[in-house]
Each structure stands twice: as C-alpha cells, then as structure tokens.
Design a protein around this motif. Sequence first.
Motif, PDB file in Angstrom:
ATOM      1  N   ALA A   8       0.825  -1.203   0.000  1.00  0.00           N
ATOM      2  CA  ALA A   8       0.000   0.000   0.000  1.00  0.00           C
ATOM      3  C   ALA A   8       0.859   1.254   0.000  1.00  0.00           C
ATOM      4  CB  ALA A   8      -0.932  -0.001   1.217  1.00  0.00           C
ATOM      5  N   LEU A  12       0.731   4.036  -2.906  1.00  0.00           N
ATOM      6  CA  LEU A  12       0.527   5.465  -2.758  1.00  0.00           C
ATOM      7  C   LEU A  12       1.665   6.244  -3.400  1.00  0.00           C
ATOM      8  CD1 LEU A  12      -1.254   7.653  -1.665  1.00  0.00           C
ATOM      9  CD2 LEU A  12      -0.035   7.505   0.510  1.00  0.00           C
ATOM     10  N   SER A  15       1.095   6.312  -7.146  1.00  0.00           N
ATOM     11  CA  SER A  15      -0.073   7.105  -7.486  1.00  0.00           C
ATOM     12  C   SER A  15       0.228   8.596  -7.402  1.00  0.00           C
ATOM     13  CB  SER A  15      -1.232   6.755  -6.547  1.00  0.00           C
ATOM     14  OG  SER A  15      -2.304   7.637  -6.745  1.00  0.00           O
ATOM     15  N   SER A  95       4.916   6.148   3.098  1.00  0.00           N
ATOM     16  CA  SER A  95       4.115   6.795   2.063  1.00  0.00           C
ATOM     17  C   SER A  95       4.778   8.088   1.603  1.00  0.00           C
ATOM     18  CB  SER A  95       2.713   7.113   2.603  1.00  0.00           C
ATOM     19  OG  SER A  95       2.053   5.930   2.966  1.00  0.00           O
ATOM     20  N   ALA A 137      -4.765   4.515  -5.305  1.00  0.00           N
ATOM     21  CA  ALA A 137      -3.659   3.631  -4.938  1.00  0.00           C
ATOM     22  C   ALA A 137      -3.355   2.650  -6.061  1.00  0.00           C
ATOM     23  CB  ALA A 137      -4.005   2.865  -3.655  1.00  0.00           C
TER      24      ALA A 137
END
Length: 531
Positions: A8, A12, A15, A95, A137
């Motif tokens: 994840a 991120l 993205s 992130s 995402a």
Amino acid sequence: MTTRTPAAAAALALSLLLSSCSLPDGPTGGDPTSAPTPGASEGQRQPLPFVRQGRMSIEGGNDVTFELTVTGLEHDGEYLMLEVTHNYLEDLPGSVTGRNPPVRLVDPVSGEVLRFLRDPRSGDEPYGTHFVPGDPAMPTHEGLPTTLRRYFPAPTQDADFLTLTGAGTGLIPGIPVTRVDAFTPAPEPNAHAYIDPETFTQEPELPDEIWYPDNPPPPGLDTADRRHTMESLVDGPTASTTRAGDQETIALHADEMFASGASEPTAEAAETIRASAQTLRANVGPRVEEITIVGHTDGTGSDADNRTLSQERAEAARALLEEELDGAFTLTTQGRGSAEPLAAEGGPDDEQARARNRRVEFTYQVAPDAAEPADAQGLASARRHVAEPAHFFDELEPVTTLIHDDVDLHVYPMVRDGAYVFQMVGFQNSTLSPLEADLDVDESAVPGSPAQYAEGTLGGFRVQEPGTGLVRYVIRIRTGPDEYEDFADRINELATGEQYLALAVFPAPAPDVTEMTLYAGAFGQVDVPVR
C-alpha cells in the motif's frame, strides 16, 4: 505473499508521483559531472527513451531513488498520451508526502501549460493507468519497471517538442510529439492475475513486466480548464512589460514621463513614446485595431483629483503616441486614479511602491509570433525572445553552491528552452536533523516590486541581465480567472544530507545573453551561465 502495508505504501508512492507529482530529491540521472548528450550541441536530437534518476520524498524523512523513463508522447489530434516507466531502485519505507509540485507538460514556444485530464466518473482520478477504478492507490514493485499512461489536452498551437516538469527529476525538455491516427493500444493487463485488488497482496513470483488497465478519455471532452497560460513580467528602468497568453501590457513609469502632479509630458517622454510606438508596430496582433491607454496614480491626494490626473496623463500619452503611429490604430483612454496599485504602499519601501503605481499602461492583443529585432529601437522590456525547444540533456555539475543557515543551495546552469529559461537549484540539508529551509526574501526583494511576483518560496527569485538593467521575475501560471500559481517549486522539510531539486522559470533574455545574475532570496546572488 507480501503484506498489504508495504504494498500500500508503494501504491501510494506510484499514485502520487503522477497525480500530484513528486518533489525532486538529489542529482538526476547518471554522472552529475557528465557533459551534455552528444548531438545536443550538434543540432541532432536524441530519440526516446529519455532516462533520468531522481529522489522521492517519503514520510519520516526517508527518501528513495527511482528511475523515470519517458517512452512516448503521442498526439491523436485531440489529446496527448504520455507514457513513462517507473522503476524504484530502493525499498519504499513509507508513504509519499503529499506536498509536491504538480506534473506539467509545457509548450516552451507558446507558453501554454497542460495538466493531465481527470475523470469525474472515477472520483476525479486521472485518465490513464489504474489498478482499481476510482482508487488512487496502485501497486508498484522495487526493481520491477512499471509502465504508466497519463492523458493531457493537445496543445492549442502545433508543437513538435514539449517539456515535462514536476515528475521528481527536475527538467526533461525536448520530448518529441508523435502524430498518430489512434493511440498505440496498451498491452492486455495482467496485474489482477498476480495482485489481489482488495487486499493488495501479491504473488511471490511476479512476471518480468506488469501491465495495469488503461482508462483513456472519451472523445469530445471540454479540456479548457486543463490548459493554462504563463504570465511574465520583465522590468526595465523606464518601462515594464507583462504578457499573459495573447494579452500584453506595457507600463511606462510615470516619473520618467511627467513632473510630480503634472499632466504635461517631460522631454524624456517623447523618446520613450517613440520606442513604445516601434514596439507596438512589432507586437500588436494582426487585425487588432484598438490599443487601450490607462493612466494610474499613487494613493496620495483625493480620489477625484487622482482620477482627473490619471485621465489627463492618459490623454497626453495618446497625443504623443498618435503622432508616432500616424493613425495606424484606434487609441482609447481611461483614468483609474489609485484604484489599481501594483505595489503595496505604506511599508518601508513606500517611496518606491508609490513610484511603481504612478504609471501609464498600453494594453493590446499581441501577435503570437511577435518578435522585435534585437537591434530595434523599441522598448527592451517588451521584446520576446524565442529559441528552439531545448534538447534533452544529462545533468551538469552545479556552477556554485551558496550557503544560508545550514542549507546548501547548489545552483545549476540555466537552460534556455523556447521563450523561457529554466533555473534548477538543489537544496541540501547539511545538519544531522531534518529542517525547514529559511527562504525569507525580504532582504533581497526589489523595493516597490509587485508583490505577486516577489512572494512565494521561489517566487522571490529573480534574474537580471548584465548591462541592460532588465529584471525578469518568476513566471506565474494563470490557472483560472484571477487565479495564479508560481512556476517555481516549493521546498518543504529537508531530510538530512539529501539534495532536493527545484525549478524556477523566467522569460528568456536575448539570444546573445550567455550569463545572468540570479538573486536567490536569502542565499544571495550569483552569476549563472545560460546553456
């Protein structure tokens, strides 16, 4: 299988890189002391792909190295499709921070700025590559290149080469535009066969290449809000010129034209008006018949007196201009008194601010290809200098390093690209702890300069030509009615030891200018070569 958390975080990261974009961090691509790409100095352009390395800012003060490869830029007659490949060369420990400059495609000749198209049916996510519709995402994989597509409006004017900024790698100029009847189809997506779209868990063995679904825009979109124009300000001793799109305004400094409180032009006014007339003949667009002349005053005196004085000065300027133009245009006048100041009065630079506000302006529609000869006798501030789009190049060694409050500012050569110069600098934290760079520009600002061009992180930067006294301010991008953003990257928290690249964009000087002085806010000033 991998867990959702690192996947994840990586999702991120990927993205945001092509959604809000990433702040550059560190030298970009290859040996920082390498020479320009062979062929750039020989008139030959390097074909795609273009490869750059950069640094991505991650939460917690971490940074990772990634590689960006531009593989294609296609034009189907309505839209542009940009295809790039990302390859993360290090593990992603968290992130991406969301405080990053946006991705832009720039036509450096016309000054048009293109932003990627968004799909309102999918939560306003960008058209192009996605994993789950409407979800920003996307998985990515350290060491495994991932191809992404993003769609932009086509440029209004025909362009053979565009420049990419804001992708975490500084400046990528000279990207060739390929005309196609239809975009090259994306390969059949295989991501869902290896990655669970609900949990983001991945198979332990992935193929050599991962392809995600593509969501191209439908025909007929209204893309006007994704096309923006650059606004420039060039300031000279007797006049300044502002240009935004096809509108140009020449502001004559009233103190050079009129005695204090008087509407009768001074002896110097005739010379300035003659230069203005020559500029107007060169710059005014075809089939444009009207030029608006507007008088302005500072804030002293009554409103009624100021309106009267500003109207009288506009009329006096019109009379002088009519003699020079010999009836070639319809000249209309307005007097606006002190209602539209350029600089804020009442501060420590009050005298200079009031002088800036006392002015007479000529506003008109400019010809798209307006180019006054270098040896012309027109106003130097109103000459627009257009070179060919820059070639793609490998990064050069910084020309110098300036130091202020534990932050090193590495200054790279300016790059002449079409009608603009791109100044790249690198901020580097020399301490053992993260810190915020002090970019206070109060001490270096030109007294009385327009606030909209002298504020912002790098908005306070400016460049000056040797010998002419012309000052060129950071470009502003007009994003909507009375809405602007600096074409200059913002710098946030600096992780220790890392370098964060940032761009500031200025209108280009004359072709024979090979060096300009950069005023870099609190860091001071330095002479920088123009490549």
